[in-house]
Design an enzyme around this catalytic site. Structure first.
Site: not given
Ligand code: GRF
Length: 193
Positions: A12, A14, A109
């Protein structure tokens, strides 16, 4: 102010970046709900720390994908969600959610799509020994990482970079690009484009 729901399955980071951007005003929205399909996901802790309600549901406990998504949809409607932000949600979105949120679901992505779709895109790029990779934000359709591209940013893979180095570069870009792109989409929706 646009009402957002973030969907996450894991760490999480992001999700955290989006919440920070909301707090600072860089994203003119409100995160109304975290939807999480994994009971152990660290994203749930992050939501708690920010006082954001979480809907945790294991799809296995439902008779079908449709039944699962119908339940998720109910939560989204109850929270007046207008835009869905996928942030490491490790599951394809089915027709129930796609129809209810047409052009209102974003994904991030960790590659320059259409290169390296699917699982472990960072590992795929690393193993392919490409010199340039990056991050894509796109609208979600029924395919795996196939919807219309909204924004991309590249990173360089230098000689001697480890997988972890590449991952770090990618995540740094993600944490900037995702909030900035979400804000652009919010502005477009608000203007009625
Ligand atoms: C990110 O690299 C995103 O691009 C992909 O999954 C990962 C999630 O990372 N879809 P986080 O859970 O946000 O650290």
């Amino acid at each position: 102010m646009m009402n957002l729901a973030v969907f996450a399955s894991g760490n999480g980071s992001n999700f955290e970046a989006v919440m920070e951007a909301v707090k600072s005003g860089a994203v003119q929205g409100e995160v109304k709900l975290l939807v999480c399909d994994k009971e152990q996901a660290f994203a749930i802790e992050r939501a708690k720390n920010h006082g954001i309600p979480t809907f945790v549901a294991s799809p296995k406990k439902y008779s079908s994908k449709e039944a699962y998504e119908t339940n998720v949809l109910k939560q989204l409607h109850e929270n007046n969600v207008e835009l869905i932000v996928l942030a490491g949600y490790m599951r394809l979105i089915g027709s129930t959610l796609l129809h209810a949120f047409e052009h209102r679901i974003l994904n991030i992505h960790p590659s320059l799509l259409p290169a390296f779709p699917g699982l472990d895109a960072i590992g795929q790029a690393f193993d392919a020994k490409v010199k340039v990779s990056g991050v894509t934000v796109h609208y979600v359709d029924a395919g795996m990482d196939t919807g219309p591209i909204i924004a991309q940013e590249s990173i360089y893979i230098e000689d001697g970079d480890t997988r972890e180095d590449v991952q770090r570069k990618i995540q740094q870009v993600e944490h900037q690009l995702y909030p900035a792109t979400i804000q652009k989409v919010i502005e477009q929706i608000t203007r009625g484009v």
